[in-house]
Design a protein around this motif. Structure first.
Motif, PDB file in Angstrom:
ATOM      1  N   LEU A  93       0.746  -1.255   0.075  1.00 28.66           N
ATOM      2  CA  LEU A  93      -0.201  -0.018  -0.185  1.00 28.66           C
ATOM      3  C   LEU A  93       0.706   1.196  -0.114  1.00 28.66           C
ATOM      4  O   LEU A  93       0.563   2.143  -0.591  1.00 28.66           O
ATOM      5  CB  LEU A  93      -0.947   0.149   1.274  1.00 28.66           C
ATOM      6  CG  LEU A  93      -1.885   1.398   1.313  1.00 28.66           C
ATOM      7  CD1 LEU A  93      -2.779   1.259   0.047  1.00 28.66           C
ATOM      8  CD2 LEU A  93      -2.663   1.174   2.611  1.00 28.66           C
ATOM      9  N   HIS A  94       1.985   1.522   0.861  1.00 25.18           N
ATOM     10  CA  HIS A  94       2.898   2.590   0.869  1.00 25.18           C
ATOM     11  C   HIS A  94       3.261   2.754  -0.359  1.00 25.18           C
ATOM     12  O   HIS A  94       3.399   3.971  -0.950  1.00 25.18           O
ATOM     13  CB  HIS A  94       3.824   2.327   1.896  1.00 25.18           C
ATOM     14  CG  HIS A  94       4.952   3.585   2.213  1.00 25.18           C
ATOM     15  ND1 HIS A  94       5.900   3.686   1.208  1.00 25.18           N
ATOM     16  CD2 HIS A  94       4.970   4.323   2.953  1.00 25.18           C
ATOM     17  CE1 HIS A  94       6.394   4.887   1.722  1.00 25.18           C
ATOM     18  NE2 HIS A  94       5.682   5.216   2.742  1.00 25.18           N
ATOM     19  N   ARG A  95       3.828   1.782  -1.066  1.00 27.24           N
ATOM     20  CA  ARG A  95       4.275   1.921  -2.398  1.00 27.24           C
ATOM     21  C   ARG A  95       3.693   2.610  -3.610  1.00 27.24           C
ATOM     22  O   ARG A  95       3.637   3.380  -4.411  1.00 27.24           O
ATOM     23  CB  ARG A  95       5.134   0.883  -2.772  1.00 27.24           C
ATOM     24  CG  ARG A  95       5.889   0.884  -4.347  1.00 27.24           C
ATOM     25  CD  ARG A  95       6.493  -0.584  -4.858  1.00 27.24           C
ATOM     26  NE  ARG A  95       5.479  -1.059  -4.290  1.00 27.24           N
ATOM     27  CZ  ARG A  95       5.390  -2.700  -4.315  1.00 27.24           C
ATOM     28  NH1 ARG A  95       6.048  -3.204  -4.663  1.00 27.24           N
ATOM     29  NH2 ARG A  95       4.561  -3.327  -4.055  1.00 27.24           N
ATOM     30  N   ILE A  96       2.316   1.819  -3.332  1.00 27.19           N
ATOM     31  CA  ILE A  96       1.125   2.136  -4.307  1.00 27.19           C
ATOM     32  C   ILE A  96       0.773   3.629  -3.973  1.00 27.19           C
ATOM     33  O   ILE A  96       0.647   4.582  -5.281  1.00 27.19           O
ATOM     34  CB  ILE A  96      -0.097   1.287  -4.388  1.00 27.19           C
ATOM     35  CG1 ILE A  96       0.347  -0.074  -4.562  1.00 27.19           C
ATOM     36  CG2 ILE A  96      -1.415   1.819  -4.887  1.00 27.19           C
ATOM     37  CD1 ILE A  96      -0.878  -1.227  -4.216  1.00 27.19           C
ATOM     38  N   LEU A  97       0.634   4.168  -3.077  1.00 24.31           N
ATOM     39  CA  LEU A  97       0.029   5.624  -2.700  1.00 24.31           C
ATOM     40  C   LEU A  97       1.358   6.535  -2.975  1.00 24.31           C
ATOM     41  O   LEU A  97       0.832   7.552  -3.691  1.00 24.31           O
ATOM     42  CB  LEU A  97      -0.311   5.537  -1.221  1.00 24.31           C
ATOM     43  CG  LEU A  97      -1.537   4.724  -0.783  1.00 24.31           C
ATOM     44  CD1 LEU A  97      -1.868   4.977   0.694  1.00 24.31           C
ATOM     45  CD2 LEU A  97      -2.825   5.211  -1.470  1.00 24.31           C
ATOM     46  N   GLU A  98       2.342   6.212  -2.729  1.00 23.93           N
ATOM     47  CA  GLU A  98       3.410   7.047  -3.042  1.00 23.93           C
ATOM     48  C   GLU A  98       3.543   7.041  -4.676  1.00 23.93           C
ATOM     49  O   GLU A  98       4.011   8.260  -5.103  1.00 23.93           O
ATOM     50  CB  GLU A  98       4.739   6.723  -2.479  1.00 23.93           C
ATOM     51  CG  GLU A  98       5.243   7.567  -1.090  1.00 23.93           C
ATOM     52  CD  GLU A  98       6.347   7.215  -0.718  1.00 23.93           C
ATOM     53  OE1 GLU A  98       7.245   6.312  -1.310  1.00 23.93           O
ATOM     54  OE2 GLU A  98       6.791   7.664   0.293  1.00 23.93           O
ATOM     55  N   LYS A 103      -5.055   9.722  -3.429  1.00 24.88           N
ATOM     56  CA  LYS A 103      -5.567  10.283  -2.098  1.00 24.88           C
ATOM     57  C   LYS A 103      -6.598   9.250  -1.567  1.00 24.88           C
ATOM     58  O   LYS A 103      -7.292   9.805  -0.511  1.00 24.88           O
ATOM     59  CB  LYS A 103      -5.922  11.904  -2.445  1.00 24.88           C
ATOM     60  CG  LYS A 103      -4.814  12.680  -2.790  1.00 24.88           C
ATOM     61  CD  LYS A 103      -3.824  12.765  -1.483  1.00 24.88           C
ATOM     62  CE  LYS A 103      -2.619  13.639  -1.941  1.00 24.88           C
ATOM     63  NZ  LYS A 103      -1.330  13.297  -1.189  1.00 24.88           N
ATOM     64  N   GLU A 104      -7.084   8.328  -2.270  1.00 23.94           N
ATOM     65  CA  GLU A 104      -7.997   7.268  -1.784  1.00 23.94           C
ATOM     66  C   GLU A 104      -7.645   6.028  -2.476  1.00 23.94           C
ATOM     67  O   GLU A 104      -7.009   5.952  -3.319  1.00 23.94           O
ATOM     68  CB  GLU A 104      -9.474   7.769  -1.942  1.00 23.94           C
ATOM     69  CG  GLU A 104      -9.529   8.057  -3.512  1.00 23.94           C
ATOM     70  CD  GLU A 104     -11.076   8.640  -3.558  1.00 23.94           C
ATOM     71  OE1 GLU A 104     -11.908   7.891  -4.496  1.00 23.94           O
ATOM     72  OE2 GLU A 104     -11.527   9.469  -3.182  1.00 23.94           O
ATOM     73  N   ILE A 151      -1.128   3.298   7.461  1.00 24.98           N
ATOM     74  CA  ILE A 151       0.023   3.581   6.377  1.00 24.98           C
ATOM     75  C   ILE A 151      -0.456   4.734   5.408  1.00 24.98           C
ATOM     76  O   ILE A 151       0.352   5.343   4.938  1.00 24.98           O
ATOM     77  CB  ILE A 151      -0.146   2.216   5.426  1.00 24.98           C
ATOM     78  CG1 ILE A 151       0.534   1.177   6.245  1.00 24.98           C
ATOM     79  CG2 ILE A 151       0.712   2.244   4.281  1.00 24.98           C
ATOM     80  CD1 ILE A 151       0.195  -0.456   5.701  1.00 24.98           C
ATOM     81  N   ALA A 152      -1.906   4.837   5.157  1.00 29.76           N
ATOM     82  CA  ALA A 152      -2.037   5.944   4.168  1.00 29.76           C
ATOM     83  C   ALA A 152      -2.007   7.203   4.911  1.00 29.76           C
ATOM     84  O   ALA A 152      -1.514   7.912   4.422  1.00 29.76           O
ATOM     85  CB  ALA A 152      -3.698   5.742   4.081  1.00 29.76           C
ATOM     86  N   LYS A 153      -2.184   7.312   6.147  1.00 27.29           N
ATOM     87  CA  LYS A 153      -2.057   8.557   6.997  1.00 27.29           C
ATOM     88  C   LYS A 153      -0.530   8.935   6.744  1.00 27.29           C
ATOM     89  O   LYS A 153      -0.099  10.069   6.725  1.00 27.29           O
ATOM     90  CB  LYS A 153      -2.603   8.513   8.357  1.00 27.29           C
ATOM     91  CG  LYS A 153      -3.885   8.589   8.472  1.00 27.29           C
ATOM     92  CD  LYS A 153      -4.472   8.253  10.013  1.00 27.29           C
ATOM     93  CE  LYS A 153      -5.949   8.106   9.906  1.00 27.29           C
ATOM     94  NZ  LYS A 153      -6.489   7.560  11.391  1.00 27.29           N
ATOM     95  N   LYS A 157       0.758  12.442   4.897  1.00 27.60           N
ATOM     96  CA  LYS A 157       1.190  13.459   5.779  1.00 27.60           C
ATOM     97  C   LYS A 157       2.649  14.121   5.235  1.00 27.60           C
ATOM     98  O   LYS A 157       2.909  15.004   5.753  1.00 27.60           O
ATOM     99  CB  LYS A 157       1.341  13.167   7.398  1.00 27.60           C
ATOM    100  CG  LYS A 157       2.334  12.330   7.675  1.00 27.60           C
ATOM    101  CD  LYS A 157       2.246  12.204   9.426  1.00 27.60           C
ATOM    102  CE  LYS A 157       3.192  11.323   9.709  1.00 27.60           C
ATOM    103  NZ  LYS A 157       2.955  10.775  10.981  1.00 27.60           N
ATOM    104  N   SER A 158       3.637  13.091   4.467  1.00 26.17           N
ATOM    105  CA  SER A 158       4.740  13.357   4.246  1.00 26.17           C
ATOM    106  C   SER A 158       4.823  14.088   2.952  1.00 26.17           C
ATOM    107  O   SER A 158       3.771  14.139   2.195  1.00 26.17           O
ATOM    108  CB  SER A 158       5.546  11.982   4.004  1.00 26.17           C
ATOM    109  OG  SER A 158       4.898  11.029   3.322  1.00 26.17           O
TER     110      SER A 158
END
Length: 158
Positions: A93-98, A103-104, A151-153, A157-158
């Motif tokens: 999830l971290h890699r996908i969001l980054e 944003k969702e 993870i998403a938060k 936030k970064s």
């Protein structure tokens, strides 16, 4: 992108899948493939695969069959994990969001849980005999949901 005969792809219109699911009692796994030939796909082809998978998932596919290779013939694990997208896990999830800037996101956060059914008559299936384990149920896992949110938060936030 060139037009490809349907016989060379795994592209099934969702309507065919829906009718097939009404006619058979076994799980239906759909091949996801944008064209014949090798399994090293362009960005556009991968996007088409992802769209096809999403539509077929909504239409009731029980699972998917696909393969994506790198230019050197090794499995492209990153794209395979993204394609099953349905494949959001605590690991990716971290890699996908980054990587996507999303944003969702959507994830089932499911896990298997033993059924509360005590009566289990041998030889008389409860309707899932072809997709064992029959006495397991999928449930939303609160711990997974909370882990996804954490993870998403942290990413947002970064």
């Amino acid at each position: 992108m060139r037009a490809v005969p349907r016989s060379q792809t795994g592209a099934w219109p969702p309507g065919i899948l829906k009718v097939m699911k009404l006619k058979v009692s076994i799980p239906v796994y759909v091949m996801i493939r944008p064209r014949g030939g090798d399994f090293c796909y362009s960005e556009v082809e991968f996007t088409c695969m992802s769209e096809n998978l999403s539509e077929l998932k909504k239409a009731g596919a029980d699972g998917f069959v696909f393969g994506i290779l790198n230019e050197d013939g090794t499995v492209n694990e990153n794209l395979c994990r993204l394609l099953i997208g349905g494949g959001i896990t605590e690991r990716n999830l971290h890699r996908i969001l980054e990587g996507s800037g999303a944003k969702e996101f959507h994830g089932s956060a499911r896990s298997s849980q033993e059924s509360c059914m005590l009566y289990r008559k041998p030889g008389v299936p409860m309707g899932a005999a072809l997709t064992p384990p029959e006495f397991n149920v999928k449930v939303t896992n609160v711990e997974k949901v909370n882990s996804f949110l954490d993870i998403a938060k942290n990413v947002w936030k970064s």
